[in-house]
Motif scaffolding. Structure first.
Motif, PDB file in Angstrom:
ATOM      1  N   ARG A  29       7.506  -1.053   1.246  1.00  0.00           N
ATOM      2  CA  ARG A  29       6.911  -2.163   0.500  1.00  0.00           C
ATOM      3  C   ARG A  29       8.000  -3.042  -0.102  1.00  0.00           C
ATOM      4  N   ASN A  33       8.629  -6.988   0.854  1.00  0.00           N
ATOM      5  CA  ASN A  33       8.574  -8.057  -0.133  1.00  0.00           C
ATOM      6  C   ASN A  33       9.824  -8.927  -0.093  1.00  0.00           C
ATOM      7  N   ASN A  86       0.939  -7.701   0.492  1.00  0.00           N
ATOM      8  CA  ASN A  86       0.283  -8.198  -0.715  1.00  0.00           C
ATOM      9  C   ASN A  86       0.230  -9.716  -0.645  1.00  0.00           C
ATOM     10  N   ASP A 109      -5.622  -9.699  -2.876  1.00  0.00           N
ATOM     11  CA  ASP A 109      -4.644  -8.638  -3.123  1.00  0.00           C
ATOM     12  C   ASP A 109      -5.386  -7.331  -3.404  1.00  0.00           C
ATOM     13  N   ARG A 111      -6.454  -3.325  -3.346  1.00  0.00           N
ATOM     14  CA  ARG A 111      -5.677  -2.126  -3.665  1.00  0.00           C
ATOM     15  C   ARG A 111      -5.236  -1.413  -2.390  1.00  0.00           C
ATOM     16  N   LEU A 112      -4.037  -0.847  -2.446  1.00  0.00           N
ATOM     17  CA  LEU A 112      -3.430  -0.225  -1.277  1.00  0.00           C
ATOM     18  C   LEU A 112      -3.485   1.299  -1.353  1.00  0.00           C
TER      19      LEU A 112
END
Length: 310
Positions: A29, A33, A86, A109, A111-112
């Motif tokens: 992640r 990003n 995201n 966005d 939830r993961l």
């Protein structure tokens, strides 16, 4: 057909080694990003909003195309295997989408996993869709001018929201756009679909990685048989939106996406299916100068223009 080397190189730059996602999803992640950071943010118009969903709020980001006129909406669910991605990492994709389609883009966005396992993601996406469809004064757009769209796991969520909307009876989208969607529950060598075996090892997204994503996403093995997890398993696909399915030639998810299109058509829905030649999973995140991305937007805009906008 040989894969364009420039496309392969670009997609590799947007991806990462096929490391153990189950152990390293937090690290991936962070890498994603950084890799997708959008340095041009001051040059496009966007604002943030939050939607209530049970005991929490779901962040959304709204991207406006140029001009001051009223715009139709693309309600977008991002990809990333329900584990990655995201609204920040998809900033550039959504800004381009707004500009190239002349639509407001509402990016969700949700939830993961694995922190929030199934059905957290579809419930978040449904909550945002419910607010936008039932409270059309929020963005001054009639419900008939709202289209669901997603790529990969996000396309799975778009299809699932359409099923949930039909089953719950609160609203029903008119259109959905599914870009290389995940629709099935088996990506092992025993899969019904040849593309899992043909494209599951050498084309960035591996079949093993899809299996690992699903292991992180599911709450239990029972989820694998839930149509809100794998929409191709739905006994009925009646009363679904007009649908555009776009698949990629060298994608392990290709065949299940195309089978979903055929099953939607079997149940009487209006469906368009396009396979992007020389395309790999993830191509939609490339800059619009790439021919696969250009083709994708041409197909999307034709599909959107076929329904009169108010």
């Amino acid at each position: 057909m040989a894969i364009n080397k420039l496309v392969m190189a670009a997609l590799k730059a947007l991806s990462y080694p096929d490391i153990d996602i189950k152990r390293n999803y937090k690290w991936e992640r962070q890498v994603e990003n950084v890799a997708h950071y959008h340095y041009l943010k001051p040059f496009y118009k966007a604002w943030d909003h939050k939607v209530s969903c049970g005991d929490h709020e779901v962040p959304v980001r709204i991207f406006s195309p140029p001009g001051r006129m009223r715009h139709a909406i693309l309600l977008f669910f991002h990809g990333g295997g329900w584990v990655l991605g995201n609204i920040d990492s998809y900033d550039k994709v959504c800004a381009n989408m707004a500009r190239l389609t002349n639509h407001l883009v509402v990016s969700v966005d949700y939830r993961l996993a694995p922190e929030y396992k199934f059905p957290a993601a579809p419930e978040d996406c449904y909550a945002v869709a419910r607010e936008i469809f039932l409270h059309t004064n929020l963005l001054n757009t009639p419900a008939e001018n709202i289209t669901l769209i997603g790529d990969s796991a996000g396309a799975n969520l778009a299809a699932v929201v359409s099923l949930m909307a039909r089953d719950r009876g609160e609203f029903l989208p008119r259109r959905q756009i599914l870009i290389y969607p995940a629709t099935y529950n088996d990506h092992t060598e025993h899969s019904f679909f040849d593309s899992v075996r043909e494209n599951g090892t050498d084309y960035l997204l591996t079949s093993k990685r899809v299996c690992d994503y699903m292991d992180l996403y599911k709450s239990s093995d029972e989820d694998l048989h839930n149509p809100y997890f794998a929409p191709l398993l739905a006994k009925s696909l009646a009363d679904q939106p007009d649908t555009l399915v776009i698949t990629a030639e060298y994608d392990p998810l290709r065949d299940e996406g195309e089978e979903y299109a055929r099953k939607l058509r079997k149940f009487g829905n209006q469906v368009q299916l396009h396979r992007v030649a020389d395309g790999l999973h993830g191509f939609f995140s490339l800059p619009p100068i790439f021919p696969q991305v250009k083709e994708c937007y041409e197909i999307i805009n034709r599909f959107l223009s076929e329904v009169p906008q108010e």
